[in-house]
Design a protein around this motif. Structure first.
Motif, mmCIF file in Angstrom:
data_model
loop_
_atom_site.group_PDB
_atom_site.id
_atom_site.type_symbol
_atom_site.label_atom_id
_atom_site.label_comp_id
_atom_site.label_asym_id
_atom_site.label_seq_id
_atom_site.Cartn_x
_atom_site.Cartn_y
_atom_site.Cartn_z
ATOM 1 N N CYS A 112 0.822 -1.207 0.000
ATOM 2 C CA CYS A 112 0.000 0.000 0.000
ATOM 3 C C CYS A 112 0.857 1.259 0.000
ATOM 4 O O CYS A 112 1.938 1.296 0.606
ATOM 5 C CB CYS A 112 -0.917 0.031 1.224
ATOM 6 S SG CYS A 112 -2.126 -1.314 1.276
ATOM 7 N N ALA A 113 0.353 2.282 -0.662
ATOM 8 C CA ALA A 113 0.963 3.607 -0.585
ATOM 9 C C ALA A 113 0.643 4.212 0.777
ATOM 10 O O ALA A 113 -0.202 3.703 1.519
ATOM 11 C CB ALA A 113 0.429 4.485 -1.707
ATOM 12 N N GLU A 114 1.308 5.314 1.109
ATOM 13 C CA GLU A 114 1.043 5.965 2.389
ATOM 14 C C GLU A 114 -0.413 6.413 2.468
ATOM 15 O O GLU A 114 -1.052 6.715 1.462
ATOM 16 C CB GLU A 114 1.953 7.180 2.568
ATOM 17 C CG GLU A 114 1.667 8.327 1.610
ATOM 18 C CD GLU A 114 2.446 9.586 1.933
ATOM 19 O OE1 GLU A 114 2.390 10.028 3.089
ATOM 20 O OE2 GLU A 114 3.105 10.122 1.021
ATOM 21 N N GLU A 115 -0.938 6.436 3.692
ATOM 22 C CA GLU A 115 -2.311 6.880 3.889
ATOM 23 C C GLU A 115 -2.398 8.393 3.706
ATOM 24 O O GLU A 115 -1.573 9.148 4.214
ATOM 25 C CB GLU A 115 -2.791 6.508 5.288
ATOM 26 C CG GLU A 115 -4.242 6.889 5.546
ATOM 27 C CD GLU A 115 -4.706 6.491 6.929
ATOM 28 O OE1 GLU A 115 -5.241 5.377 7.075
ATOM 29 O OE2 GLU A 115 -4.523 7.301 7.863
ATOM 30 N N LEU A 116 -3.409 8.829 2.969
ATOM 31 C CA LEU A 116 -3.677 10.246 2.763
ATOM 32 C C LEU A 116 -5.013 10.603 3.390
ATOM 33 O O LEU A 116 -5.838 9.728 3.669
ATOM 34 C CB LEU A 116 -3.687 10.577 1.268
ATOM 35 C CG LEU A 116 -2.372 10.335 0.517
ATOM 36 C CD1 LEU A 116 -2.553 10.561 -0.977
ATOM 37 C CD2 LEU A 116 -1.270 11.232 1.062
ATOM 38 N N VAL A 117 -5.224 11.899 3.595
ATOM 39 C CA VAL A 117 -6.460 12.380 4.210
ATOM 40 C C VAL A 117 -7.023 13.501 3.356
ATOM 41 O O VAL A 117 -6.288 14.390 2.911
ATOM 42 C CB VAL A 117 -6.213 12.890 5.647
ATOM 43 C CG1 VAL A 117 -7.507 13.445 6.245
ATOM 44 C CG2 VAL A 117 -5.660 11.776 6.528
ATOM 45 N N VAL A 118 -8.333 13.472 3.127
ATOM 46 C CA VAL A 118 -9.021 14.555 2.435
ATOM 47 C C VAL A 118 -10.218 14.963 3.284
ATOM 48 O O VAL A 118 -10.893 14.113 3.871
ATOM 49 C CB VAL A 118 -9.451 14.136 1.012
ATOM 50 C CG1 VAL A 118 -10.368 12.921 1.033
ATOM 51 C CG2 VAL A 118 -10.108 15.297 0.281
ATOM 52 N N ALA A 119 -10.458 16.276 3.382
ATOM 53 C CA ALA A 119 -11.504 16.804 4.260
ATOM 54 C C ALA A 119 -12.698 17.285 3.450
ATOM 55 O O ALA A 119 -12.570 17.705 2.298
ATOM 56 C CB ALA A 119 -10.953 17.954 5.102
ATOM 57 N N LEU B 224 -1.591 15.106 12.636
ATOM 58 C CA LEU B 224 -0.868 15.909 11.649
ATOM 59 C C LEU B 224 -1.410 15.640 10.248
ATOM 60 O O LEU B 224 -1.597 16.569 9.455
ATOM 61 C CB LEU B 224 0.628 15.589 11.712
ATOM 62 C CG LEU B 224 1.533 16.399 10.777
ATOM 63 C CD1 LEU B 224 1.541 17.865 11.176
ATOM 64 C CD2 LEU B 224 2.962 15.837 10.796
ATOM 65 N N ALA B 225 -1.690 14.374 9.931
ATOM 66 C CA ALA B 225 -2.217 14.035 8.603
ATOM 67 C C ALA B 225 -3.592 14.656 8.384
ATOM 68 O O ALA B 225 -3.920 15.116 7.285
ATOM 69 C CB ALA B 225 -2.284 12.517 8.441
ATOM 70 N N GLN B 226 -4.409 14.674 9.437
ATOM 71 C CA GLN B 226 -5.734 15.284 9.312
ATOM 72 C C GLN B 226 -5.634 16.799 9.133
ATOM 73 O O GLN B 226 -6.402 17.392 8.370
ATOM 74 C CB GLN B 226 -6.573 14.932 10.539
ATOM 75 C CG GLN B 226 -6.994 13.467 10.573
ATOM 76 C CD GLN B 226 -7.534 13.035 11.924
ATOM 77 O OE1 GLN B 226 -7.325 13.716 12.938
ATOM 78 N NE2 GLN B 226 -8.214 11.899 11.961
ATOM 79 N N ASP B 227 -4.678 17.412 9.814
ATOM 80 C CA ASP B 227 -4.499 18.852 9.626
ATOM 81 C C ASP B 227 -4.030 19.151 8.206
ATOM 82 O O ASP B 227 -4.423 20.162 7.613
ATOM 83 C CB ASP B 227 -3.498 19.402 10.642
ATOM 84 C CG ASP B 227 -3.449 20.921 10.640
ATOM 85 O OD1 ASP B 227 -4.515 21.545 10.446
ATOM 86 O OD2 ASP B 227 -2.363 21.495 10.818
#
Length: 608
Positions: free
Chosen positions: A434-441, A503-506
């Motif tokens: 898997c690639a690194e986890e990303l976050v979108v708001a 930090l990822a969520q920000d």
């Protein structure tokens, strides 16, 4: 006597400042030699016709407008051949005044209540009162070159004043010379930012850094060939290098060049500006180039007539077009609407097999909309990625998997979430890598505003320049300030208990804030220290979710900000700014004008 636009007659009152007897005669101003135009290849893969940009405003200017200077309620340009500087009103979209200046050259700045305009003919710097539009002084300091730049910072004006290598520091209180500082030969442009003066040497291919406390050069930074014009913003210092037409990115804290970006605009002239999450370059025949700060790539380039100087004033790009005797203003977000950038520009590169090379591009989405299908894309870069992928998502504790479907060179997966907040997502191969986890708001605004069905501001609205609050710096909330923004969230005065955001969520929040600012659906700012290393508070201007109000304004400060007395000063400045400059009739300050319990109990607005 000259007649200003709108029929106002302006008289130029000149007050000469005496030159001390022992003061050396000014060095001759170097004039850029006439030369055949240099071919500009640009970046063909992202080029579009200039006709694709439709300006929100077009200001007619007498003569051939060139340099631009930006202020809260004013924009100025100069016309060398016409011996004029012209003032534009960013709110009425009119040219409101012209003031005679002999052969204005080498940049413009607004500081200490006046416009500072160097004159190559008189070898002085004009000071023009921005209240009366009258010349009130001529400071006897000569620009080193007609192609250069003047700066203001640390209470002083800084002007390269001798082609042999000198910067003159001018005291605005006395119009006298406070210091003469030796720099590299062929230094013609100065900018101020991050507490330092930055001076480019076209001859020596470097940038000198002056500390204003000591007037000493504390560093010389090698850059690409023939740096000329410079910009400060988006966390870095930038040089436009006329030798190869590239842009150098300088880290102001390490004082080192960290990237050279190929823009393909070599030759004389041109200009550079920073803002709206991008760096903007103009050059003859390629009037607009947009560089993404995070990826260090040219995302858009517009080819055709126009282009002399370029600046960014919150939300809008300003472009002078000398050959057409006008200045354009257009929303920065229009470029993304007119010619959307490829999703690959901001995509994350994933090394799936650990060999140090990227195997998969994964789309880094800026925002998603509840109830609407959200498309995620990947593109394999090597055989190690394979040809089968699955999207793994988590939204509010609920996980899902969706297979990717091939679409040309890309693979797409669609996911529909019904509840707002963050989508955590990963792209994984059939073998489980898997690639690194990303976050979108999701948006902070009502969905009808986010989708463009209801306008928050008028179509041609330009976000006004924020008010001055001490030495603090306003910065649009965007991913480039992730580190100080996340620390500020941890240091909020009203935070109790453990952090409620990672930090990822920000990072996801900042991507969304930037998208909203670009699309004028909401406006969010971070309040930074003068060196931009610390965020001490935030200001949010959003559409109201409650009936009877056009907008809401929220602001908060960190513990450090509270100790500095920032909260009451910031609130007072923001209230006055919103009342005077924003297009709202009824504005609420929830939690300040009324308790949050009372605000939450108000009836909801109806969607259009």
């Amino acid at each position: 006597m000259r007649r200003a636009a709108g029929g106002v007659v302006l008289l130029a009152l000149t007050v000469l400042v005496p030159v001390a007897a022992q003061q050396p005669a000014p060095a001759p101003v170097v004039q850029a030699p006439a030369a055949a135009p240099v071919p500009k290849p640009g970046v063909p893969a992202v080029q579009h016709p200039m006709a694709a940009i439709v300006p929100d405003a077009e200001y007619p200017i007498i003569g051939s407008p060139d340099w631009l200077a930006m202020g809260e309620n004013q924009v100025w340009t100069n016309s060398r051949a016409a011996d004029l500087v012209s003032r534009m009103d960013p709110y009425t979209n009119e040219t409101v005044a012209t003031v005679p200046v002999r052969n204005p050259c080498s940049g413009l700045i607004i500081a200490e209540g006046t416009l500072w305009a160097p004159s190559c003919a008189e070898k002085v710097v004009y000071r023009i009162d921005t209240t009366t539009n009258m010349v009130v002084a001529k400071v006897p300091v000569s620009p080193a070159h007609n192609e250069g730049g003047i700066a203001y910072g640390a209470g002083s004006v800084w002007l390269p004043s001798d082609p042999k290598g000198e910067v003159t520091r001018i005291d605005p209180a006395t119009n006298g010379v406070a210091a003469r500082i030796t720099v590299a030969p062929g230094s013609f442009t100065a900018v101020f930012g991050y507490g330092r003066v930055w001076v480019s040497s076209t001859e020596k291919h470097l940038v000198s850094v002056i500390h204003p406390a000591t007037n000493a050069v504390i560093a010389e930074i090698p850059v690409d060939t023939a740096p000329r014009f410079m910009a400060v913003g988006e966390g870095y210092v930038w040089t436009l290098n006329q030798g190869r037409g590239s842009v150098t990115k300088i880290d102001p804290h390490t004082m080192t060049a960290v990237a050279t970006i190929e823009v393909g605009v070599p030759g004389g002239g041109g200009d550079i500006a920073a803002g709206e999450g991008a760096v903007w370059v103009t050059a003859r025949d390629i009037p607009v180039s947009r560089i993404d700060v995070a990826t260090e790539r040219v995302t858009h380039q517009f080819v055709g007539p126009g282009g002399d100087a370029i600046r960014v004033l919150h939300g809008s790009v300003w472009l002078s077009n000398g050959r057409w005797s006008n200045v354009w203003r257009f929303q920065a977000s229009k470029l993304l609407h007119t010619v959307p950038e490829s999703w690959t520009v901001r995509a994350k590169r994933a090394d799936l097999d650990g060999d140090g090379a990227a195997d998969l591009l994964v789309e880094d989405l800026p925002v998603w909309f509840p109830g609407q299908p959200t498309t995620f894309r990947v593109r394999p870069l090597s055989s190690a990625a394979g040809t089968s992928f699955v999207l793994r998502t988590t939204l509010n504790g609920t996980s899902a998997e969706v297979p990717f479907v091939r679409d040309g060179d890309d693979y797409r997966a669609a996911f529909t979430g019904s509840e707002p907040r963050w989508i955590h997502y990963q792209a994984c191969t059939a073998t489980g890598r898997c690639a690194e986890e990303l976050v979108v708001a999701s948006p902070t605004t009502p969905l009808d505003v986010a989708l463009g069905k209801t306008a928050f501001t008028p179509p041609a609205f330009a976000a006004p320049r924020p008010p001055v609050v001490g030495a603090f710096v306003w910065n649009i909330l965007e991913p480039t300030i992730l580190a100080p923004d996340y620390q500020a969230l941890l240091d909020r005065t009203d935070r109790t208990g453990p952090p409620s955001i990672t930090l990822a969520q920000d990072y996801g929040e900042l991507k969304r804030h930037e998208w909203e600012f670009q699309h004028h659906t909401a406006f969010a700012y971070g309040i930074l220290s003068a060196d931009r290393q610390t965020e001490l508070g935030c200001v949010y201007i959003n559409p109201s979710t409650k009936a009877g109000y056009d907008a809401t304004v929220r602001l908060w400060v960190t513990r450090q900000g509270a100790e500095a007395g920032l909260d009451p000063v910031l609130e007072k400045a923001v209230r006055a700014w919103v009342k005077a400059r924003w297009p709202f009739t009824t504005v609420a300050f929830p939690g300040r004008d009324m308790p949050m319990t009372e605000w939450n109990a108000l009836p909801a607005r109806s969607a259009s």
